[in-house]
Design an enzyme around this catalytic site. Structure first.
Site, PDB file in Angstrom:
ATOM      1  N   ASP A 195      -0.043 -15.804  21.655  1.00  0.00           N
ATOM      2  CA  ASP A 195      -0.882 -14.608  21.474  1.00  0.00           C
ATOM      3  C   ASP A 195      -0.146 -13.410  22.093  1.00  0.00           C
ATOM      4  O   ASP A 195       0.225 -13.443  23.264  1.00  0.00           O
ATOM      5  CB  ASP A 195      -2.231 -14.844  22.166  1.00  0.00           C
ATOM      6  CG  ASP A 195      -3.250 -13.750  21.875  1.00  0.00           C
ATOM      7  OD1 ASP A 195      -4.446 -14.076  21.778  1.00  0.00           O
ATOM      8  OD2 ASP A 195      -2.864 -12.568  21.794  1.00  0.00           O
TER       9      ASP A 195
ATOM     10  N   ASP B 253      -1.979 -11.350  15.493  1.00  0.00           N
ATOM     11  CA  ASP B 253      -1.111 -11.525  16.672  1.00  0.00           C
ATOM     12  C   ASP B 253      -1.238 -12.901  17.317  1.00  0.00           C
ATOM     13  O   ASP B 253      -0.862 -13.092  18.469  1.00  0.00           O
ATOM     14  CB  ASP B 253      -1.374 -10.420  17.705  1.00  0.00           C
ATOM     15  CG  ASP B 253      -2.519 -10.736  18.634  1.00  0.00           C
ATOM     16  OD1 ASP B 253      -3.488 -11.365  18.186  1.00  0.00           O
ATOM     17  OD2 ASP B 253      -2.430 -10.348  19.810  1.00  0.00           O
ATOM     18  N   GLU B 254      -1.745 -13.853  16.565  1.00  0.00           N
ATOM     19  CA  GLU B 254      -2.044 -15.161  17.154  1.00  0.00           C
ATOM     20  C   GLU B 254      -1.593 -16.269  16.212  1.00  0.00           C
ATOM     21  O   GLU B 254      -1.905 -16.226  15.022  1.00  0.00           O
ATOM     22  CB  GLU B 254      -3.559 -15.265  17.224  1.00  0.00           C
ATOM     23  CG  GLU B 254      -4.159 -15.706  18.487  1.00  0.00           C
ATOM     24  CD  GLU B 254      -5.669 -15.587  18.301  1.00  0.00           C
ATOM     25  OE1 GLU B 254      -6.362 -16.363  18.917  1.00  0.00           O
ATOM     26  OE2 GLU B 254      -6.133 -14.735  17.526  1.00  0.00           O
TER      27      GLU B 254
HETATM   28  P1  TTP Z   1      -6.220  -9.407  20.800  1.00  0.00           P
HETATM   29  O1  TTP Z   1      -5.200 -10.477  20.835  1.00  0.00           O
HETATM   30  O2  TTP Z   1      -7.641  -9.768  21.015  1.00  0.00           O
HETATM   31  O3  TTP Z   1      -5.866  -8.317  21.892  1.00  0.00           O
HETATM   32  P2  TTP Z   1      -4.467  -7.783  22.370  1.00  0.00           P
HETATM   33  O4  TTP Z   1      -3.321  -8.460  21.746  1.00  0.00           O
HETATM   34  O5  TTP Z   1      -4.455  -6.294  22.182  1.00  0.00           O
HETATM   35  O6  TTP Z   1      -4.503  -8.062  23.920  1.00  0.00           O
HETATM   36  P3  TTP Z   1      -4.338  -9.446  24.693  1.00  0.00           P
HETATM   37  O7  TTP Z   1      -3.152  -9.261  25.573  1.00  0.00           O
HETATM   38  O8  TTP Z   1      -5.592  -9.601  25.460  1.00  0.00           O
HETATM   39  O9  TTP Z   1      -4.140 -10.498  23.666  1.00  0.00           O
HETATM   40  O10 TTP Z   1      -6.134  -8.635  19.432  1.00  0.00           O
HETATM   41  C1  TTP Z   1      -4.917  -8.407  18.739  1.00  0.00           C
HETATM   42  C2  TTP Z   1      -4.882  -7.057  18.101  1.00  0.00           C
HETATM   43  O11 TTP Z   1      -5.950  -6.948  17.157  1.00  0.00           O
HETATM   44  C3  TTP Z   1      -5.074  -5.932  19.087  1.00  0.00           C
HETATM   45  O12 TTP Z   1      -3.840  -5.480  19.615  1.00  0.00           O
HETATM   46  C4  TTP Z   1      -5.797  -4.891  18.290  1.00  0.00           C
HETATM   47  C5  TTP Z   1      -6.491  -5.634  17.188  1.00  0.00           C
HETATM   48  N1  TTP Z   1      -7.968  -5.684  17.434  1.00  0.00           N
HETATM   49  C6  TTP Z   1      -8.780  -4.860  16.710  1.00  0.00           C
HETATM   50  O13 TTP Z   1      -8.314  -4.086  15.855  1.00  0.00           O
HETATM   51  N2  TTP Z   1     -10.130  -4.914  16.959  1.00  0.00           N
HETATM   52  C7  TTP Z   1     -10.681  -5.732  17.883  1.00  0.00           C
HETATM   53  O14 TTP Z   1     -11.900  -5.747  18.080  1.00  0.00           O
HETATM   54  C8  TTP Z   1      -9.812  -6.600  18.634  1.00  0.00           C
HETATM   55  C9  TTP Z   1     -10.378  -7.515  19.673  1.00  0.00           C
HETATM   56  C10 TTP Z   1      -8.464  -6.530  18.372  1.00  0.00           C
HETATM   57 MG    MG Z   2      -3.222 -10.575  21.694  1.00  0.00          MG
END
Ligand code: TTP
Ligand code: MG
Length: 427
Positions: free
Chosen positions: A29, A123-124
């Site tokens: 992630d 992103d996962e």
């Molecule tokens: P996430 O993996 O939930 O968040 P992140 O990568 O920004 O942070 P973390 O280090 O906690 O993993 O989400 C991935 C991307 O998806 C994030 O960068 C932005 C997008 N996103 C949205 O557009 N809307 C949302 O509600 C969420 C949770 C994420």
């Molecule tokens: Mg993330």
């Protein structure tokens, strides 16, 4: 409403022994994904509190850099709120093409370590490394390498979680944020879950957590000890899943792209340890491939009517030939006999370096007991073999005629694809 006194049933019952199986799953992630990509693209944003927003004036923050999170900035806040708590925050308009491009490129890195990759979201990703980790020095070594390669290629950090299934791999990744590498081994799971709030688990949202609280269930430990019947009566079929989740059990496997598109064939190919010519060598490898194909088909409850043999000669020329069976099968021996017949109908023009076997024209296995006594016996043998191999590891029980080759180790062909040889790159 069914209400339990806060300290009744969940605490008193002991968890049964849990078999987490032998799978090893990685969850990758990206850290603050959109924000990290923007910081990489624009060096002036690095090390600063930034938030990625949409274009409209009613936009909210999609994500923020860890520098902004330190001030309490959160996804879903509007820019005004964020500015209140973090006056130096910089708002950056999102650029979706950049994120999807990065995501596509990133999947190439994952596929170096296993073909069983599920790109779950932008992103996962989940990687099933059960059968490949030994080729790379083990799960932790793969985790380090992926982190390093992602950083090198995209200039961003990611967190890698490892566990016996996707639920616990995801939990391991959440616990390792940011920039972490965390392996939740089966023997440590119960301890980790005991005091973990249920809503920390992937898939348990605020609403479900609220309903569980009404039952006196706050932690995963309590959830795991709750009688299934109670969860079923409250949540229906989802109650079963919740009961599993409390124990860190998850039955959903990593779904590759090919598996997500309706499965069209089940196949396996392998580059051989050395080029072969003798029929006995063909027999041994084809039996092994037929077993892998049959086993995968049985695991997914599929049966096929067409069998395909793929050969790649030492000069890399590739050749495929198919045969249609009289009925549907996922029986190792029927597949094997059929590929042998195909082999016998071919005049080999050179030594062979790669072999592939697949079945196609698939239907779901109706689970009927075969009418013929011999087939019936074989089905029981296969079921017994599958359950031993499920429990004790792939290849623990195998066919005697393959045993001479077992010491040569597994060679994973770079052309190997979960959906079968239809994806072998033909020259
Ligand atoms: P996430 O993996 O939930 O968040 P992140 O990568 O920004 O942070 P973390 O280090 O906690 O993993 O989400 C991935 C991307 O998806 C994030 O960068 C932005 C997008 N996103 C949205 O557009 N809307 C949302 O509600 C969420 C949770 C994420
Ligand atoms: Mg993330």
């Amino acid at each position: 409403m069914t209400t339990l006194p806060a300290h009744s049933a969940p605490q008193r019952r002991e968890n049964p022994h849990i078999n987490y199986g032998r799978r090893i799953i990685i969850c990758v992630d990206m850290d603050a994904f959109f924000a990290s990509v923007e910081q990489k693209a624009n060096p002036r944003l690095r090390g600063k509190p930034i938030a990625v927003v949409g274009s409209g004036n009613r936009t909210v923050i999609t994500t923020s850099s860890y520098e902004a999170r330190a001030w309490g900035v959160k996804t879903g806040m509007n820019p005004y709120e964020a500015r209140q708590i973090c006056p130096r925050i910089i708002f950056v308009p999102g650029n979706n093409a950049r994120y999807t491009h990065t995501c596509t490129e990133m999947s190439r890195i994952f596929r170096r370590y296993t073909p069983d990759v599920e790109i779950y979201s932008v992103d996962e990703a989940f990687l099933d490394i059960t059968d490949s980790h030994h080729l790379f020095g083990g799960p932790m070594a793969i985790g380090w390498k992926i982190k390093e390669e992602v950083r090198e290629a995209f200039g961003i950090n990611c967190t890698v979680g490892i566990g016996p299934n996707i639920l616990t791999a995801k939990l391991a990744s959440d616990m390792g944020k940011p920039d972490g590498l965390n392996w939740l081994r089966p023997e440590n799971l119960r301890g980790v879950l005991e005091d973990l709030d249920v809503d920390e688990l992937w898939g348990i949202g605020r609403k479900t957590a609220g309903k569980l609280r009404e039952l006196g269930i706050r932690t995963c430990g309590e959830l795991g000890r709750t009688p299934r019947s109670l969860l079923r009566s409250k949540f229906g079929i989802q109650g079963e899943t919740l009961a599993d989740m409390g124990l860190g059990v998850c039955r959903r496997s990593v779904r590759t792209e090919e598996e997500e598109d309706a499965v069209k064939s089940v196949g396996n190919s392998m580059t051989l340890p050395r080029d072969i010519w003798d029929r006995r060598d063909f027999e041994a490898h084809l039996l092994r491939l037929s077993e892998k194909v049959g086993r995968r088909a049985r695991r997914h409850s599929l049966m096929g009517k067409r069998v395909t043999l793929t050969l790649r000669y030492s000069d890399f020329e590739t050749f495929t030939k198919q045969a249609t069976l009289s009925g549907y099968t996922n029986d190792t021996h029927v597949i094997y006999q059929s590929v042998l017949r195909i082999l016998d109908s071919i005049r080999l023009k050179a030594r062979v370096r790669l072999l592939g076997v697949s079945i196609s024209s698939l239907i779901e296995d109706p689970g009927q007991v075969p009418l013929m006594e011999e087939e019936r016996k074989r089905r029981f043998v296969l079921e017994a073999m599958d359950s031993v191999n499920d429990r004790f590891g792939e290849g623990k029980l195998s066919w005697a005629s393959y045993s001479a080759y077992r010491t040569q180790g597994d060679v994973i062909s770079p052309a190997w694809r979960p959906s079968g040889v239809k994806n072998v790159q033909l020259r």
